[in-house]
Motif scaffolding. Structure first.
Motif, PDB file in Angstrom:
ATOM      1  N   ILE A   1      39.899  35.406  40.570  1.00  0.00           N
ATOM      2  CA  ILE A   1      40.702  35.250  39.357  1.00  0.00           C
ATOM      3  C   ILE A   1      41.282  33.831  39.293  1.00  0.00           C
ATOM      4  CG2 ILE A   1      42.664  36.123  38.055  1.00  0.00           C
ATOM      5  CD1 ILE A   1      40.985  38.410  38.246  1.00  0.00           C
TER       6      ILE A   1
ATOM      7  N   THR B   1      39.507  30.956  37.680  1.00  0.00           N
ATOM      8  CA  THR B   1      39.352  30.912  36.228  1.00  0.00           C
ATOM      9  C   THR B   1      40.640  30.467  35.522  1.00  0.00           C
ATOM     10  OG1 THR B   1      40.074  33.189  35.998  1.00  0.00           O
ATOM     11  CG2 THR B   1      37.718  32.842  36.294  1.00  0.00           C
TER      12      THR B   1
ATOM     13  N   ILE C   1      36.410  36.951  34.263  1.00  0.00           N
ATOM     14  CA  ILE C   1      37.591  37.696  34.706  1.00  0.00           C
ATOM     15  C   ILE C   1      37.334  39.200  34.633  1.00  0.00           C
ATOM     16  CG2 ILE C   1      39.975  38.212  34.083  1.00  0.00           C
ATOM     17  CD1 ILE C   1      40.006  35.182  33.149  1.00  0.00           C
TER      18      ILE C   1
ATOM     19  N   ALA D   1      35.384  40.098  37.612  1.00  0.00           N
ATOM     20  CA  ALA D   1      36.207  40.043  38.824  1.00  0.00           C
ATOM     21  C   ALA D   1      37.181  41.224  38.896  1.00  0.00           C
ATOM     22  CB  ALA D   1      36.980  38.730  38.873  1.00  0.00           C
ATOM     23  N   MET D   2      37.670  41.656  37.711  1.00  0.00           N
ATOM     24  CA  MET D   2      38.643  42.750  37.695  1.00  0.00           C
ATOM     25  C   MET D   2      38.048  44.058  38.190  1.00  0.00           C
ATOM     26  SD  MET D   2      41.680  41.832  36.949  1.00  0.00           S
ATOM     27  CE  MET D   2      42.605  43.288  36.447  1.00  0.00           C
TER      28      MET D   2
ATOM     29  N   ALA E   1      39.315  44.768  41.354  1.00  0.00           N
ATOM     30  CA  ALA E   1      40.773  44.893  41.460  1.00  0.00           C
ATOM     31  C   ALA E   1      41.259  46.103  42.269  1.00  0.00           C
ATOM     32  CB  ALA E   1      41.406  44.865  40.078  1.00  0.00           C
TER      33      ALA E   1
ATOM     34  N   THR F   1      48.890  45.618  36.638  1.00  0.00           N
ATOM     35  CA  THR F   1      48.207  44.422  37.152  1.00  0.00           C
ATOM     36  C   THR F   1      49.220  43.416  37.697  1.00  0.00           C
ATOM     37  OG1 THR F   1      46.586  44.761  35.405  1.00  0.00           O
ATOM     38  CG2 THR F   1      46.460  42.693  36.592  1.00  0.00           C
TER      39      THR F   1
ATOM     40  N   THR G   1      49.296  42.313  41.686  1.00  0.00           N
ATOM     41  CA  THR G   1      48.801  40.983  42.070  1.00  0.00           C
ATOM     42  C   THR G   1      49.921  39.972  42.333  1.00  0.00           C
ATOM     43  OG1 THR G   1      48.724  40.210  39.787  1.00  0.00           O
ATOM     44  CG2 THR G   1      46.729  41.239  40.647  1.00  0.00           C
TER      45      THR G   1
ATOM     46  N   VAL H   1      47.425  35.339  37.291  1.00  0.00           N
ATOM     47  CA  VAL H   1      46.313  36.277  37.469  1.00  0.00           C
ATOM     48  C   VAL H   1      46.366  37.368  36.398  1.00  0.00           C
ATOM     49  CG1 VAL H   1      45.332  37.995  39.049  1.00  0.00           C
ATOM     50  CG2 VAL H   1      46.066  35.793  39.935  1.00  0.00           C
TER      51      VAL H   1
END
Ligand code: ASP
Length: 441
Positions: free
Chosen positions: A56, A59, A215, A218-219, A222, A289, A293, A298
């Motif tokens: 994350i 980006t 993203i 990538a999530m 998570a 989120t 995180t 992020v």
């Protein structure tokens, strides 16, 4: 329905979070001293969590750059930019000041630093020799004065700031400088409208969409990344440390909750004219989120998506307000920094005069604007604040054990504050939000 996979992702992240806590507590209880646990955290769980965060983080710079430049360019004329800019700035100053004042009042009234037993005090002092403390103190030692800090927001070389923004100990303008460059570029883009600049604007839009896709991919990691991150922290520390610092943790949590439900609730009801409960429900994916995180940056992509799709805030407003706010509007961080300085002053028996307390208030408001939206972004700032009122900077070692959980919580307030700001600005600009005051909304 586009809703389904999204909801299941947020549920999965939440399950990851719970799994991390429960397994972490069990591991801490049964294997606290074992080499195996230490090694598996060091070589597996912690790096695995880092992989998710890094995917994350890589980006963040392109995202901030494209979103801000486009946000400004889309606002079009200088007048609406000025108006939206002023509204955002006004919200930030008022909301941050309220949060710091509530925090300082609570810390003076409850005095969480007074009630710690001598043995607890000794145990906490021992953590002060840790490496993180030294690094935080060293970084703060390199701090600049306020004039230089403000000047550095205007970058000489924005690429250098972009490249070094996440290096701990970097002493330039960092993210704020990148944001300044993007804003300036956006203004010029709006003023220099031609066929050729339109191509560039479309390129920016294309880049923005590609970054959002990265993203999105990538999530998918998570839930597992979050489980690994939370497990690493909980397995190492257990909850004892939370009990020793119970009063301090309770004051911070209480004031964060007051800011969330009280201050934001009131702003939403009175100025945005939506039902706060529906609002909080609509942004729950963002809340989960941010909590898992510990980073406003992020969380930015999720915040952008939810604010546009669930609340109906126009994208030109949400891009501008949320991207700026991820670094500059940190109400949770500001109130946390204020309370912590007072707590540590009480802990060390340093009585702060009214004037010194006002310095803390003012500095915490500025710190809310300047603190990086990354995990632990507050720590160097707190050392700086402590030293400025004559409390030993090493005192930060006392709160390091509970910092992660407080970091997770204050990041929720930071990000919710940004979304509240975006909704407020959108409403003031005459936009129709999809949420309503009534229950069926
Ligand atoms: N982690 C916080 C954020 O990203 C910053 C802080 O450390 O207070 O919003």
């Amino acid at each position: 329905m586009p809703d389904r996979p999204k909801h299941s992702l947020h549920r999965k992240i939440f399950i990851g979070l719970l799994a991390g806590v429960v397994l972490g507590l069990l591991a801490n209880f049964f294997f606290a001293e074992s080499k195996f646990l230490e090694n598996s955290i060091r070589y597996f769980f912690s790096p695995f969590g880092q992989i998710f965060l890094r995917l994350i983080f890589m980006t963040v710079i392109p995202l901030i750059f494209c979103a801000l430049a486009l946000g400004v360019a889309e606002l079009g004329d200088a007048r609406s930019l000025g108006r939206i800019g002023l509204r955002t700035f006004g919200f930030t100053v008022v909301a941050t000041s309220i949060s710091v004042l509530i925090g300082i009042t609570a810390a003076n009234w409850i005095r969480p630093g007074d009630g710690i037993s001598e043995s607890g005090r000794q145990a906490l002092m021992q953590t002060m020799t840790g490496k993180t403390v030294t690094t935080a103190v060293e970084n703060a030692g390199k701090a600049k004065d306020w004039v230089q800090t403000l000047l550095d927001v205007i970058p000489r070389n924005p690429l250098a700031d972009a490249a070094l923004a996440f290096e701990s100990g970097y002493n330039g303008g960092g993210i704020l400088a990148v944001m300044f460059f993007a804003l300036f570029l956006g203004v010029a883009l709006a003023l220099a409208r031609s066929e050729r600049t339109l191509v560039f604007e479309q390129w920016l839009q294309g880049m923005y969409e590609v970054v959002m896709k990265m993203i999105h991919i990538a999530m998918k990691l998570a839930p597992y990344g979050v489980a690994a991150l939370v497990f690493s922290v909980v397995a190492k520390l257990g909850i004892d440390v939370v009990f020793t610092l119970g009063k301090y943790v309770a004051v911070v949590m209480g004031v964060l909750a007051l800011q969330f439900f009280g201050v934001y609730g009131l702003i939403l009801r009175l100025f945005v004219r939506v039902n706060p409960w529906h609002f909080f429900k609509a942004i729950k994916e963002v809340i989960v989120t941010a909590f898992s995180t510990s980073s406003s940056n992020v969380t930015l992509p999720t915040a952008l998506r939810v604010t546009e799709h669930e609340l109906g805030v126009p994208s030109k407003i949400s891009r501008f307000v949320l991207t700026l706010g991820a670094t500059a509007n940190q109400n949770g961080t500001a109130l946390y920094e204020g309370i912590t300085v007072l707590f540590l002053a009480q802990f060390f028996g340093v009585e702060l005069s009214f004037g010194q307390q006002m310095t803390v208030v003012f500095a915490a408001i500025l710190a809310g604007i300047g603190t990086a939206g990354v995990p632990g972004g507050s720590l160097p700032v707190i050392v700086l604040l402590l030293q400025s009122v004559g409390v030993p900077g090493e005192g930060i070692g006392i709160i390091l054990g509970v910092d992660r959980i407080l970091d997770m919580s204050r990041t929720v307030i930071n990000v919710s504050g940004d979304i509240t700001a975006a909704a407020y600005v959108a409403k003031a600009e005459g936009a129709e939000l999809t949420l309503r005051m009534k229950d069926e909304g």
